[in-house]
Enzyme design. Structure first.
Site, PDB file in Angstrom:
ATOM      1  N   LYS A   1      35.992  56.782   4.619  1.00  0.00           N
ATOM      2  CA  LYS A   1      35.567  55.483   5.147  1.00  0.00           C
ATOM      3  C   LYS A   1      34.418  55.607   6.126  1.00  0.00           C
ATOM      4  CE  LYS A   1      38.759  51.734   4.759  1.00  0.00           C
ATOM      5  NZ  LYS A   1      39.696  50.798   5.321  1.00  0.00           N
TER       6      LYS A   1
ATOM      7  N   LYS B   1      35.794  51.881  -5.683  1.00  0.00           N
ATOM      8  CA  LYS B   1      37.010  51.073  -5.787  1.00  0.00           C
ATOM      9  C   LYS B   1      36.701  49.576  -5.577  1.00  0.00           C
ATOM     10  CE  LYS B   1      40.180  51.001  -2.218  1.00  0.00           C
ATOM     11  NZ  LYS B   1      41.315  50.169  -1.923  1.00  0.00           N
TER      12      LYS B   1
ATOM     13  N   LYS C   1      38.472  44.181  -1.244  1.00  0.00           N
ATOM     14  CA  LYS C   1      38.313  42.793  -0.777  1.00  0.00           C
ATOM     15  C   LYS C   1      37.224  42.669   0.274  1.00  0.00           C
ATOM     16  CE  LYS C   1      42.885  43.130   0.926  1.00  0.00           C
ATOM     17  NZ  LYS C   1      42.947  44.369   1.694  1.00  0.00           N
TER      18      LYS C   1
HETATM   19  N1  AQP Z   1      40.912  48.644  -6.418  1.00  0.00           N
HETATM   20  C1  AQP Z   1      42.203  48.874  -6.328  1.00  0.00           C
HETATM   21  N2  AQP Z   1      42.910  49.310  -7.395  1.00  0.00           N
HETATM   22  C2  AQP Z   1      44.239  49.531  -7.306  1.00  0.00           C
HETATM   23  N3  AQP Z   1      44.963  49.321  -6.184  1.00  0.00           N
HETATM   24  C3  AQP Z   1      44.307  48.862  -5.101  1.00  0.00           C
HETATM   25  N4  AQP Z   1      44.715  48.556  -3.855  1.00  0.00           N
HETATM   26  C4  AQP Z   1      43.658  48.120  -3.128  1.00  0.00           C
HETATM   27  N5  AQP Z   1      42.545  48.136  -3.884  1.00  0.00           N
HETATM   28  C5  AQP Z   1      42.910  48.603  -5.108  1.00  0.00           C
HETATM   29  C6  AQP Z   1      46.083  48.668  -3.384  1.00  0.00           C
HETATM   30  O1  AQP Z   1      46.443  47.464  -2.731  1.00  0.00           O
HETATM   31  C7  AQP Z   1      47.397  47.773  -1.695  1.00  0.00           C
HETATM   32  C8  AQP Z   1      47.078  47.019  -0.438  1.00  0.00           C
HETATM   33  O2  AQP Z   1      45.807  47.412  -0.020  1.00  0.00           O
HETATM   34  P1  AQP Z   1      45.301  47.203   1.448  1.00  0.00           P
HETATM   35  O3  AQP Z   1      44.753  45.863   1.589  1.00  0.00           O
HETATM   36  O4  AQP Z   1      46.353  47.546   2.428  1.00  0.00           O
HETATM   37  O5  AQP Z   1      44.189  48.324   1.623  1.00  0.00           O
HETATM   38  P2  AQP Z   1      42.997  48.761   0.761  1.00  0.00           P
HETATM   39  O6  AQP Z   1      43.427  49.769  -0.249  1.00  0.00           O
HETATM   40  O7  AQP Z   1      41.961  49.213   1.734  1.00  0.00           O
HETATM   41  O8  AQP Z   1      42.518  47.431  -0.014  1.00  0.00           O
HETATM   42  P3  AQP Z   1      41.064  46.877  -0.090  1.00  0.00           P
HETATM   43  O9  AQP Z   1      41.106  45.655  -0.946  1.00  0.00           O
HETATM   44  O10 AQP Z   1      40.102  47.963  -0.503  1.00  0.00           O
HETATM   45  O11 AQP Z   1      40.805  46.411   1.388  1.00  0.00           O
HETATM   46  P4  AQP Z   1      39.604  46.780   2.359  1.00  0.00           P
HETATM   47  O12 AQP Z   1      38.365  46.277   1.649  1.00  0.00           O
HETATM   48  O13 AQP Z   1      39.872  46.016   3.611  1.00  0.00           O
HETATM   49  O14 AQP Z   1      39.583  48.243   2.582  1.00  0.00           O
HETATM   50  C9  AQP Z   1      47.388  49.280  -1.517  1.00  0.00           C
HETATM   51  O15 AQP Z   1      48.599  49.806  -2.073  1.00  0.00           O
HETATM   52  C10 AQP Z   1      46.204  49.746  -2.301  1.00  0.00           C
HETATM   53  O16 AQP Z   1      46.404  51.030  -2.877  1.00  0.00           O
END
Ligand code: AQP
Length: 333
Positions: A113, A196, A199
């Site tokens: 990150k 990946k 959001k």
């Molecule tokens: N692209 C993805 N494919 C599969 N699984 C995903 N997850 C997130 N993106 C993908 C899974 O969603 C769960 C919750 O995620 P989170 O919001 O706690 O954290 P994250 O992985 O950081 O999700 P984002 O959307 O990428 O958020 P930001 O942009 O804020 O960093 C987790 O189980 C994750 O694996």
């Protein structure tokens, strides 16, 4: 009610996207029949990177609405936001004092990150895994659903639990088991198949939000990056074509089948045909959830009441555990 307890967290750092749904939320819905579940909107984790306060509030409510619309049962299980249960912060601090710096330095997610700019990131992001351990252990959860990217953090949770038990000569915290979804889909950005889907990606065209309407989904899939070659007959031939592979994976995940099975139907065909069919599959799966979430969002009082009730029930479970930890540590009670 089952005795095995699952803790799941999602960051309200944006509108939940298709990857969150396929990689996490839809598995959580299934877990509800076998486990007693806590679903936590981890707003304290979200602010480890800057969040606009108004947006954070809106995203937290949207997250709650999407989870309910996806089939999370807030009566039988517990849905709440992390900051409303003080036990997380209390235990998180104690774990900051248990975890060794060397352990945190090995966390690949922090390195990924922050890249070369790590000096400019918050200390909260660095100790994020300690708070995650507190989220889980404040409830003595037995299982945590994890994607590939969170496995290392769960191992750290178990290291923290073990060190706490060792340092204070107690057998207080159990070891936590990962729950790896049977079809763990990792969904990639629609603009770059090596990144990946997230959001918080600055480009809204890189993802499908769970609240997107049919026209928006149509447009995003039409614009999704692809290549000019027709689809192959085997998944091995997609290895060097990340964008193509991603679109086929999304189709496979939403129709509960394998990439190779999808290719049996589409081999030799170009993306114009495939994207049209994919669009229908995505719309059928996502739009009903989005519409229900938008309906729920109109009743903010109802959502706040669900979260407040969830936080009360979560506190009832976590407070005695954390008070006991504080007693073990030697804090006056
Ligand atoms: N692209 C993805 N494919 C599969 N699984 C995903 N997850 C997130 N993106 C993908 C899974 O969603 C769960 C919750 O995620 P989170 O919001 O706690 O954290 P994250 O992985 O950081 O999700 P984002 O959307 O990428 O958020 P930001 O942009 O804020 O960093 C987790 O189980 C994750 O694996």
């Amino acid at each position: 009610m089952p005795t095995q307890r699952v803790f799941s967290g999602i960051q309200p750092s944006g509108i939940p996207q298709l990857g969150n749904y396929l990689g996490a939320i839809r598995h959580w819905v299934r877990l509800q029949s076998d486990y007693s579940c806590l679903f936590c909107l981890v707003d304290m984790h979200a602010i480890t990177v800057w969040q606009n306060p108004e947006e954070l509030r809106h995203h937290t409510l949207t997250q709650a609405a999407v989870l309910l619309a996806s089939g999370i049962d807030a009566q039988k299980h517990i849905l709440f936001n992390q900051s409303a249960v003080f036990a997380h912060a209390r235990l998180g601090w104690i774990f900051n004092c248990i975890t060794r710096l060397g352990w945190l330095n090995r966390m690949t997610q922090f390195k990924d990150k922050t890249g070369k700019d790590r000096e400019n990131y918050s200390s909260g992001l660095y100790v994020y895994p300690n708070l995650m351990a507190a989220d889980i252990l404040a409830y003595k959860a037995t299982h945590v659903p994890v994607g590939e990217d969170q496995k290392q953090h769960l191992e750290l949770t178990n290291d923290i639990a073990q060190k706490f038990n060792h340092d204070y000569s107690v057998a207080f915290f159990p070891q936590v088991k990962p729950l790896i979804p049977p079809t763990a889909a990792r969904i990639m950005s629609l603009r770059d198949g090596t990144k990946k889907m997230s959001k918080s990606d600055p480009s809204s065209q890189s993802r499908i939000d769970l609240t997107d309407d049919a026209d928006t989904i149509r447009l995003k899939i039409r614009r999704a990056k692809t290549d000019t070659a027709p689809l192959p007959d085997h998944s091995n031939d997609l290895t060097e074509r990340p964008e193509a592979k991603n679109l086929v994976s999304i189709y496979a995940a939403l129709t509960n089948t394998t990439i190779d099975h999808v290719l049996e139907t589409y081999q030799g065909k170009g993306f114009s045909v495939f994207k049209e069919d994919l669009t229908e599959v995505v719309i059928n799966a996502i739009v009903p959830i989005g519409q229900e979430a938008i309906r729920l969002l109109k009743n903010e009082t109802y959502l706040l009441e669900i979260l407040r009730n969830g936080a009360d029930r979560a506190s009832t479970l976590a407070n005695p555990v954390v008070s006991e930890v504080e007693k073990i540590v030697g804090f006056l009670s």
